[in-house]
Design a protein around this motif. Structure first.
Motif, PDB file in Angstrom:
ATOM      1  N   ILE A 234     -34.870 -22.741  14.077  1.00  0.00           N
ATOM      2  CA  ILE A 234     -35.277 -21.433  13.556  1.00  0.00           C
ATOM      3  C   ILE A 234     -36.072 -21.686  12.289  1.00  0.00           C
ATOM      4  N   ASP A 235     -37.284 -21.151  12.221  1.00  0.00           N
ATOM      5  CA  ASP A 235     -38.161 -21.291  11.050  1.00  0.00           C
ATOM      6  C   ASP A 235     -38.344 -22.755  10.631  1.00  0.00           C
ATOM      7  N   GLY A 236     -38.470 -23.654  11.597  1.00  0.00           N
ATOM      8  CA  GLY A 236     -38.731 -25.061  11.297  1.00  0.00           C
ATOM      9  C   GLY A 236     -37.541 -25.863  10.814  1.00  0.00           C
ATOM     10  N   SER A 237     -36.336 -25.292  10.891  1.00  0.00           N
ATOM     11  CA  SER A 237     -35.119 -26.001  10.489  1.00  0.00           C
ATOM     12  C   SER A 237     -34.170 -26.085  11.674  1.00  0.00           C
ATOM     13  N   VAL A 238     -33.332 -27.111  11.653  1.00  0.00           N
ATOM     14  CA  VAL A 238     -32.342 -27.271  12.713  1.00  0.00           C
ATOM     15  C   VAL A 238     -31.048 -26.595  12.275  1.00  0.00           C
ATOM     16  N   TRP A 239     -30.521 -25.729  13.140  1.00  0.00           N
ATOM     17  CA  TRP A 239     -29.275 -25.015  12.889  1.00  0.00           C
ATOM     18  C   TRP A 239     -28.308 -25.330  14.007  1.00  0.00           C
ATOM     19  N   ARG A 240     -27.030 -25.513  13.679  1.00  0.00           N
ATOM     20  CA  ARG A 240     -26.003 -25.788  14.673  1.00  0.00           C
ATOM     21  C   ARG A 240     -25.108 -24.556  14.785  1.00  0.00           C
ATOM     22  N   VAL A 241     -24.819 -24.136  16.021  1.00  0.00           N
ATOM     23  CA  VAL A 241     -23.949 -22.983  16.261  1.00  0.00           C
ATOM     24  C   VAL A 241     -22.514 -23.389  15.931  1.00  0.00           C
ATOM     25  N   VAL A 242     -21.898 -22.675  14.986  1.00  0.00           N
ATOM     26  CA  VAL A 242     -20.516 -22.940  14.601  1.00  0.00           C
ATOM     27  C   VAL A 242     -19.581 -22.014  15.377  1.00  0.00           C
ATOM     28  N   GLU A 243     -19.948 -20.729  15.421  1.00  0.00           N
ATOM     29  CA  GLU A 243     -19.166 -19.725  16.148  1.00  0.00           C
ATOM     30  C   GLU A 243     -20.139 -18.781  16.840  1.00  0.00           C
ATOM     31  N   PHE A 244     -19.691 -18.189  17.938  1.00  0.00           N
ATOM     32  CA  PHE A 244     -20.510 -17.170  18.585  1.00  0.00           C
ATOM     33  C   PHE A 244     -19.585 -16.133  19.208  1.00  0.00           C
ATOM     34  N   LEU A 245     -20.109 -14.922  19.370  1.00  0.00           N
ATOM     35  CA  LEU A 245     -19.354 -13.850  19.997  1.00  0.00           C
ATOM     36  C   LEU A 245     -20.340 -12.989  20.776  1.00  0.00           C
ATOM     37  N   HIS A 246     -20.113 -12.883  22.065  1.00  0.00           N
ATOM     38  CA  HIS A 246     -20.966 -12.054  22.923  1.00  0.00           C
ATOM     39  C   HIS A 246     -20.404 -10.640  22.881  1.00  0.00           C
ATOM     40  N   VAL A 247     -21.197  -9.666  22.390  1.00  0.00           N
ATOM     41  CA  VAL A 247     -20.727  -8.294  22.206  1.00  0.00           C
ATOM     42  C   VAL A 247     -21.478  -7.365  23.155  1.00  0.00           C
TER      43      VAL A 247
ATOM     44  N   GLY B 115     -26.649 -27.678   4.967  1.00  0.00           N
ATOM     45  CA  GLY B 115     -25.236 -27.296   5.035  1.00  0.00           C
ATOM     46  C   GLY B 115     -24.997 -25.814   4.828  1.00  0.00           C
ATOM     47  N   ASN B 116     -26.067 -25.023   4.591  1.00  0.00           N
ATOM     48  CA  ASN B 116     -25.909 -23.581   4.410  1.00  0.00           C
ATOM     49  C   ASN B 116     -25.405 -22.938   5.697  1.00  0.00           C
ATOM     50  N   VAL B 117     -24.558 -21.919   5.559  1.00  0.00           N
ATOM     51  CA  VAL B 117     -24.033 -21.201   6.709  1.00  0.00           C
ATOM     52  C   VAL B 117     -24.503 -19.756   6.629  1.00  0.00           C
ATOM     53  N   VAL B 118     -25.060 -19.256   7.742  1.00  0.00           N
ATOM     54  CA  VAL B 118     -25.517 -17.868   7.791  1.00  0.00           C
ATOM     55  C   VAL B 118     -25.009 -17.225   9.080  1.00  0.00           C
ATOM     56  N   GLU B 119     -24.946 -15.911   9.052  1.00  0.00           N
ATOM     57  CA  GLU B 119     -24.615 -15.171  10.268  1.00  0.00           C
ATOM     58  C   GLU B 119     -25.894 -14.534  10.771  1.00  0.00           C
ATOM     59  N   LYS B 120     -26.136 -14.643  12.074  1.00  0.00           N
ATOM     60  CA  LYS B 120     -27.363 -14.115  12.652  1.00  0.00           C
ATOM     61  C   LYS B 120     -27.026 -13.479  13.995  1.00  0.00           C
ATOM     62  N   THR B 121     -27.703 -12.391  14.301  1.00  0.00           N
ATOM     63  CA  THR B 121     -27.483 -11.693  15.561  1.00  0.00           C
ATOM     64  C   THR B 121     -28.713 -11.847  16.439  1.00  0.00           C
ATOM     65  N   PHE B 122     -28.493 -12.172  17.707  1.00  0.00           N
ATOM     66  CA  PHE B 122     -29.567 -12.309  18.690  1.00  0.00           C
ATOM     67  C   PHE B 122     -29.350 -11.283  19.800  1.00  0.00           C
ATOM     68  N   ARG B 123     -30.437 -10.795  20.384  1.00  0.00           N
ATOM     69  CA  ARG B 123     -30.323  -9.942  21.556  1.00  0.00           C
ATOM     70  C   ARG B 123     -29.810 -10.797  22.714  1.00  0.00           C
ATOM     71  N   ALA B 124     -29.032 -10.210  23.595  1.00  0.00           N
ATOM     72  CA  ALA B 124     -28.533 -10.954  24.765  1.00  0.00           C
ATOM     73  C   ALA B 124     -29.725 -11.390  25.610  1.00  0.00           C
ATOM     74  N   GLY B 125     -29.755 -12.663  25.962  1.00  0.00           N
ATOM     75  CA  GLY B 125     -30.851 -13.183  26.787  1.00  0.00           C
ATOM     76  C   GLY B 125     -32.069 -13.618  26.003  1.00  0.00           C
ATOM     77  N   GLU B 126     -32.076 -13.419  24.674  1.00  0.00           N
ATOM     78  CA  GLU B 126     -33.204 -13.855  23.846  1.00  0.00           C
ATOM     79  C   GLU B 126     -33.269 -15.379  23.862  1.00  0.00           C
ATOM     80  N   THR B 127     -34.487 -15.923  23.959  1.00  0.00           N
ATOM     81  CA  THR B 127     -34.610 -17.382  23.992  1.00  0.00           C
ATOM     82  C   THR B 127     -35.102 -17.898  22.641  1.00  0.00           C
ATOM     83  N   VAL B 128     -34.549 -19.040  22.261  1.00  0.00           N
ATOM     84  CA  VAL B 128     -34.943 -19.723  21.026  1.00  0.00           C
ATOM     85  C   VAL B 128     -35.144 -21.192  21.357  1.00  0.00           C
ATOM     86  N   PRO B 129     -35.977 -21.914  20.579  1.00  0.00           N
ATOM     87  CA  PRO B 129     -36.169 -23.343  20.855  1.00  0.00           C
ATOM     88  C   PRO B 129     -34.886 -24.133  20.603  1.00  0.00           C
ATOM     89  N   GLN B 130     -34.556 -25.015  21.523  1.00  0.00           N
ATOM     90  CA  GLN B 130     -33.389 -25.885  21.345  1.00  0.00           C
ATOM     91  C   GLN B 130     -33.849 -27.168  20.681  1.00  0.00           C
TER      92      GLN B 130
END
Length: 187
Positions: free
Chosen positions: A15-28, A47-62
């Protein structure tokens, strides 16, 4: 690309040229409106931790991460020099890049180095290391394994709580994930 529906803890995304690792997720799936995925992401570099919401089915680069076994050959100033065991190519890492695990690194130790697009992200040490105790209060006859703990300094400079019967010069096994004493190491 990876769908937000496929997020699991440990998945790495860009995301935005940085690598982020999923720590927790919740499908709502609310009763009204579109479904979404609420995530807690950790930036691998900072090491920064943020909360982010994605639309279901939205694709992001892995992020395609590469793990290489490297050996710590020597320390030069504040830099730790690691050598790729296949190509014999050297890489210099700072204390900041290695993080708090730096207290268990000694010369000759092998570690997994995680890279993304030729950029080193982190160093993964083994879950346990064997180090020699260089400073601790002397053990006294009668001290038992259940009698309590005392601080000990090991050869890399890390301080670990050990049982009272451990004495200077002994080799002990330490869990690098939570800084705990695991036992004596037999020669």
């Amino acid at each position: 690309m990876i769908s937000s529906n496929d997020f699991r803890p440990g998945v790495s995304i860009v995301i935005d040229g940085s690598v982020w690792r999923v720590v927790e997720f919740l499908h709502v799936k609310p009763g009204k409106g579109a479904a979404f995925v609420r995530t807690k992401l950790k930036n691998v570099q900072t090491g920064n931790v943020v909360e982010k919401t994605f639309r279901a089915g939205e694709t992001v680069p892995q992020a395609t991460l590469e793990k290489i076994v490297m050996q710590h050959t020597y320390k030069e100033g504040d830099d730790f020099v690691f050598m790729d065991m296949e190509t014999y190519e050297e890489s210099r890492l700072t204390k900041a890049q290695i993080g708090d695990r730096v207290k268990y690194i000694k010369e000759g130790m092998e570690a997994n180095v995680v890279r993304w697009e030729d950029q080193i992200l982190e160093v993964e040490l083994p879950n346990s290391v064997v180090l020699e105790v260089i400073e601790t209060d002397p053990g006294v006859k009668g001290d038992t394994a259940t009698g309590g703990n005392k601080p000990a300094v090991v050869e890399t400079g890390a301080q670990v709580m050990v049982p009272l019967f451990i004495s200077k010069g002994e080799r002990i096994k330490i869990d690098t994930r939570n800084d705990t004493y695991l036992g004596r190491e037999k020669d």
